[in-house]
Every structure is written in C-alpha cells, then in structure tokens.
Write a protein that holds these residues in place. Structure first.
Motif, PDB file in Angstrom:
ATOM      1  N   PRO A 180       3.555  -6.620   3.970  1.00 27.57           N
ATOM      2  CA  PRO A 180       2.391  -7.028   3.311  1.00 27.57           C
ATOM      3  C   PRO A 180       2.248  -8.622   3.458  1.00 27.57           C
ATOM      4  O   PRO A 180       1.482  -9.175   3.757  1.00 27.57           O
ATOM      5  N   TYR A 215      -2.042  -8.285   7.076  1.00 27.92           N
ATOM      6  CA  TYR A 215      -2.204  -6.956   6.595  1.00 27.92           C
ATOM      7  C   TYR A 215      -3.283  -6.592   6.056  1.00 27.92           C
ATOM      8  O   TYR A 215      -3.457  -5.173   6.075  1.00 27.92           O
ATOM      9  N   GLN A 258       1.563   4.282  -4.148  1.00 22.08           N
ATOM     10  CA  GLN A 258      -0.023   4.459  -4.647  1.00 22.08           C
ATOM     11  C   GLN A 258      -0.117   5.313  -5.985  1.00 22.08           C
ATOM     12  O   GLN A 258      -1.256   4.904  -6.366  1.00 22.08           O
ATOM     13  N   THR A 261      -5.537  -8.652  -0.552  1.00 18.33           N
ATOM     14  CA  THR A 261      -4.159  -8.239  -0.115  1.00 18.33           C
ATOM     15  C   THR A 261      -3.430  -9.409   0.386  1.00 18.33           C
ATOM     16  O   THR A 261      -4.023 -10.760   0.077  1.00 18.33           O
ATOM     17  N   GLU A 289      -1.460   3.156   9.474  1.00 17.25           N
ATOM     18  CA  GLU A 289      -1.071   1.834   8.532  1.00 17.25           C
ATOM     19  C   GLU A 289      -1.914   1.819   7.318  1.00 17.25           C
ATOM     20  O   GLU A 289      -1.369   1.179   6.430  1.00 17.25           O
ATOM     21  N   GLY A 290      -2.844   2.486   7.300  1.00 19.31           N
ATOM     22  CA  GLY A 290      -3.595   2.621   5.757  1.00 19.31           C
ATOM     23  C   GLY A 290      -3.000   3.646   4.964  1.00 19.31           C
ATOM     24  O   GLY A 290      -3.737   3.584   3.957  1.00 19.31           O
ATOM     25  N   LEU A 321       0.963  -1.224   0.122  1.00 21.38           N
ATOM     26  CA  LEU A 321       0.039  -0.004   0.039  1.00 21.38           C
ATOM     27  C   LEU A 321       0.841   1.461   0.004  1.00 21.38           C
ATOM     28  O   LEU A 321       0.421   2.469  -0.217  1.00 21.38           O
ATOM     29  N   ASP A 343      -7.018   4.241   4.603  1.00 17.42           N
ATOM     30  CA  ASP A 343      -7.868   3.357   5.450  1.00 17.42           C
ATOM     31  C   ASP A 343      -9.399   3.565   5.384  1.00 17.42           C
ATOM     32  O   ASP A 343     -10.008   2.611   5.854  1.00 17.42           O
ATOM     33  N   GLU A 362      -4.327  -4.761   8.967  1.00 12.00           N
ATOM     34  CA  GLU A 362      -3.620  -3.399   9.511  1.00 12.00           C
ATOM     35  C   GLU A 362      -3.867  -2.267   8.626  1.00 12.00           C
ATOM     36  O   GLU A 362      -4.113  -1.081   9.035  1.00 12.00           O
ATOM     37  N   ILE A 363      -4.216  -2.438   7.257  1.00 15.30           N
ATOM     38  CA  ILE A 363      -4.387  -1.305   6.460  1.00 15.30           C
ATOM     39  C   ILE A 363      -5.604  -0.736   6.404  1.00 15.30           C
ATOM     40  O   ILE A 363      -5.724   0.279   5.904  1.00 15.30           O
TER      41      ILE A 363
END
Length: 493
Positions: free
Chosen positions: A381, A220, A171, A215, A229-230, A168, A234, A223-224
């Motif tokens: 990831p 992960y 981007q 993902t 973390e996102g 992530l 997120d 987490e995202i």
C-alpha cells in the motif's frame, strides 16, 4: 479559519501499541496536523499497554453493561498523544497482540471487540462527550470500519466521515448471525449495506458509508480498483472512485534522523556520509557477520509473509551468496519462512544473520549500516521501511508496486544522468526479477562515487509528514464545507 476537530479511530498507535505501519501513521499524523489547525483525539482500545501508558486520564463515560461487561471511556494522554481509551477489560485486558492470543490464533470475539470500538466512536461523533464534538470522524482499517455503519444507520445528525485503507488484504469478515449482537439493524445486511459475500464486512462497511476514502499511496489507490488486486472490493471502489484518493504516508523525521539517532553507532548526514561505515561495522559485529567493508550488505526489516515477497528472496539467496554479499534480516511472521531464513543463516553464519525478535534499536542500526534495503513486496500500500532507508542512505531495492513505485526513483541511465536516482526498482515481482535487481544494485555499489550520489539523492528526499499532512487538511476542510452546506437532518443516504 477555526480549528477542525477530528476523532481518529484505530486499533493501534505508535509508540504505545504497534504491530505494523498502521500504528506509525496513526501516531505521527496528529502532530503533523496540529500546525495546520487540526485538533485530533485518537480513540484506541484499552489494551494493557495503553492503560499503562496514560500520563493522566479522567472518566468521561460509564457503561455498566456494554458488550458483556462494565466499560468506561477515558479521556487522557499518553506518549504525547491526546487519547480517548475504551477501557473494557473483558474485551481488551489480555496478553498477546491486539488481534491474537500469544499462540498466534485470532481472538474468537474479535467481531465483538472491534464492533465495540466502532460503536463508541459513532457515539463520540454524535456528541456524547461534552466538550468534544468532532467535525470529522476518521476511521483506519477494518477494525474501525463499523464506525461509519453505526453513523449511517443512526437517526441523529452526524459529522463528516473519512476511511483510510492501510492494507486491503485485511478486511474483517464475520458471521451474519452476529448482526444483532453488534447492534446493527436487519436492513443493514444487504449488498448496499454491510453484507459482504454472505458475511458482515467491517472494512466493506467503512468503504461503503464513508464520505471520503483514502489509501496510503496514489498507485495503490489505482491498483485496488482492479480485479484481483482489489481483493473482492474492486467493484465497490470503482463505484466510489470519485471520493477515493491516495495520500502518501510520511515518517516521523525526529525519530528517524541519522544525525541524532541514539540507536546507531555513529551519527551522520549527507556531509558525513563516511560515518555510515562505522555503523556497517557495528551492524556486522552485532549480528556476527564477517566484518568486511567491501561486502555488499543487504538489509531486510519486514513482516515475514507472502505479501512481502520474502520467499522470493530465499529463492535468490544461493546465487546471491555466491557473490560477496551479506544479508541482515529483522522480522517475524510465517513460521515456515522464519525457519527457512534461520536455516540459511545457520548454514552461512558469516554472510546471513536473522533476528525474529522485534528490536527497535536493531531496526535503526540496519537502516544506518546496510548498504541497501530490500523490499520485494508482491503488493505494498505504501511502505515505511523504504522511506526510512532513503533518510538513512540505505539504497532501496524495491518491487514496482504501490507506494514503493511512488517513492523510489529507479537508477536507470536517464535518472543517473539527471542526478535523480534514489534506488533500484524491478518488475515483474519474481525471484528472477529480484535477483536481477540485486545484481544491478551490486554493480552500482562497486562504483563508489556513483553509489554515494544515489545515497545522497535519497537522503535529500522529503519523507516527512509536512506535505502529506497538507493533503489531509485539504480533505478535512472539504468535508467540513460539504457538511455545512447540507440540511441538518438524519442521514438520508
């Protein structure tokens, strides 16, 4: 059940062109899916390495003027992979890696280059190539993200769509004035479209418009969805959590097989674990380290970056090197980290060796000869090196994040008693945490029968694509079933 046709869209594919784990996954997954009745064609840009790899090819589409120059779509095969190749020399016939010039700077027209990839992918998805009408278009990472935007804003029926996030942190954000150049309508530039903090967001577009998001590990995927973390996405991911899932990566166990590996000094398996000692000696000799069977040899195979936590390893080295510990590092990336590792190796040539030129054979020998493989990532990831390490008996020492948390069983009192331990995990992700994990691993290494048991536990773990691929099969079948139940009409989402 009839075969499902999948168009996989990516910017790299192993073994043809690779900068990271994305290529490994895109290259290995089609073969793993084939036995499940999934027919995959992979669309890849026509970099020089890709054109040179083609065993055969035929021209299936000609565009005299496409994003600044003449373009062809080739159908062919290379390295055992069925391919569509976007042969646009003005966009892809360049030196350097897929994303940057030889001096390391991003190509200034990357938005145009990878928008072109997405545009062609959408056209194939909507039946532009006779004889290949995909049921699913599966895009990987930001470089393929606009595929789903083009499909969404089209007035033609479309196939099912999937988007996989391999990392992530990358981007693909570009200036809004490029919107018309890349062929997206004005109404697409809003919060519910491709707009992302004032830019065109390629990954955001893929996440927004795909029917399903995956993902590369369950942890992960959780987490995202958290702030921080996102990485700004997120909120979108939480809003689409009902279509988001984590599917662990696998590795190609025919390539990564210590019993048959041509790159290592001595083949071995769980019944010939003693042969690892020959690989350890060969690795020490090759890198100029002191040849010492009793030394605790740590391996690192990694991109040198903040994400990978290698600065934390540098912080721990003064204390680590005071013990009978050696370090073999293979990787490149951040120039400052490279220079610091080289300086450490120069000051400690019998204990530390660093190679910044990627060498596939050395990567295999490190896995076969290192006692432990260190992966101190701040976020990860999935990670593939720890999967290879398990397969090769190089006990993973990893941070408790993402796919590392999902694939390594920490050697604590309970897991050791149960005979389930496969590695050493640590948190928080700090130099102190990493140093403690290395000391704990070193203590286990001194208990040789216990260490051998942990190695054998790891080597017995199924790290192949067999079970992982079945999750993609289920996802594809669900998508096909859902699309079949919908009325045939233009997009209405």
């Amino acid at each position: 059940m009839s075969a499902i046709r999948v168009l996989s869209v990516a910017s790299e594919v192993y073994p043809i062109i690779k900068t990271g784990g994305l290529a490994d996954v895109v290259g290995a997954l089609p073969s793993a899916l084939k036995t499940e009745g999934i027919e995959t064609r992979t669309l890849i840009p026509g970099y020089p390495a890709v054109i040179g790899s083609l065993r055969w090819a035929e021209e299936v589409l000609v565009l005299p003027q496409f994003q600044g120059g003449p373009t062809r779509l080739l159908s062919g095969a290379g390295a055992g992979i069925d391919l569509f190749v976007l042969d646009a020399p003005h966009l892809f016939d360049r030196p350097g890696n897929p994303y940057s010039s030889p001096d390391g700077a991003d190509w200034p027209d990357n938005a145009i280059r990878f928008a072109a990839l997405g545009r062609i992918a959408a056209d194939i998805g909507q039946g532009s190539i006779p004889g290949f009408a995909p049921d699913i278009v599966h895009a990987h990472d930001w470089q393929a993200g606009l595929t789903h935007a083009y499909l969404h804003y089209s007035d033609r029926p479309r196939p099912g769509t999937a988007m996989t996030v391999h990392n992530l942190a990358f981007q693909g954000q570009f200036p809004p004035e490029l919107l018309a150049t890349i062929g997206l309508p004005p109404q697409s530039f809003n919060m519910d479209g491709v707009e992302y903090y004032g830019s065109i967001g390629f990954l955001k577009a893929g996440l927004r418009f795909a029917d399903r998001i995956t993902t590369v590990s369950p942890t992960y995927a959780l987490e995202i969805q958290r702030p921080g973390e996102g990485m700004g996405l997120d909120g979108l991911l939480r809003g689409r959590s009902d279509v988001l899932s984590g599917i662990l990566n696998g590795i190609d166990t025919s390539v990564w097989n210590p019993a048959t590996d041509p790159h290592i000094a001595s083949p071995f398996d769980t019944n010939r674990l003693q042969n690892r000692a020959l690989n350890k000696s060969a690795l020490q000799q090759r890198l100029g380290l002191r040849v010492a069977p009793e030394a605790f040899l740590l391996g690192v195979i990694s991109r040198m970056s903040w994400q990978k936590g290698l600065d934390l390893l540098l912080e721990t080295l003064p204390a680590v090197l005071s013990d009978d510990i050696q370090l073999a590092v293979l990787g490149n990336g951040d120039p400052d980290l490279q220079n610091r590792f080289r300086a450490t190796a120069g000051a400690n040539p019998a204990q530390v060796a660093v190679s910044t030129d990627y060498d596939e054979s050395l990567a295999h020998l490190i896995q076969a000869g290192a006692d432990a493989l260190v992966v101190p990532s701040r976020f990860e990831p999935c990670g593939l090196t720890q999967l290879c390490a398990l397969r090769y008996g190089a006990v993973p020492v990893v941070s408790r994040v993402g796919g590392l948390a999902d694939t390594v069983v920490d050697a604590d009192e309970d897991t050791i008693s149960a005979g389930a331990a496969t590695g050493v995990k640590f948190e928080p992700v700090t130099a102190e945490g990493l140093g403690g994990a290395i000391r704990r691993a070193h203590a286990l290494f001194r208990k040789r029968p216990l260490w051998a048991k942990i190695q054998r536990n790891g080597m017995a773990v199924d790290v192949s694509w067999v079970d992982r691929a079945s999750n993609y099969v289920d996802l594809y079948r669900q998508l096909v079933k859902t699309r079949a139940s919908e009325p045939i009409s233009a997009n209405s989402r």
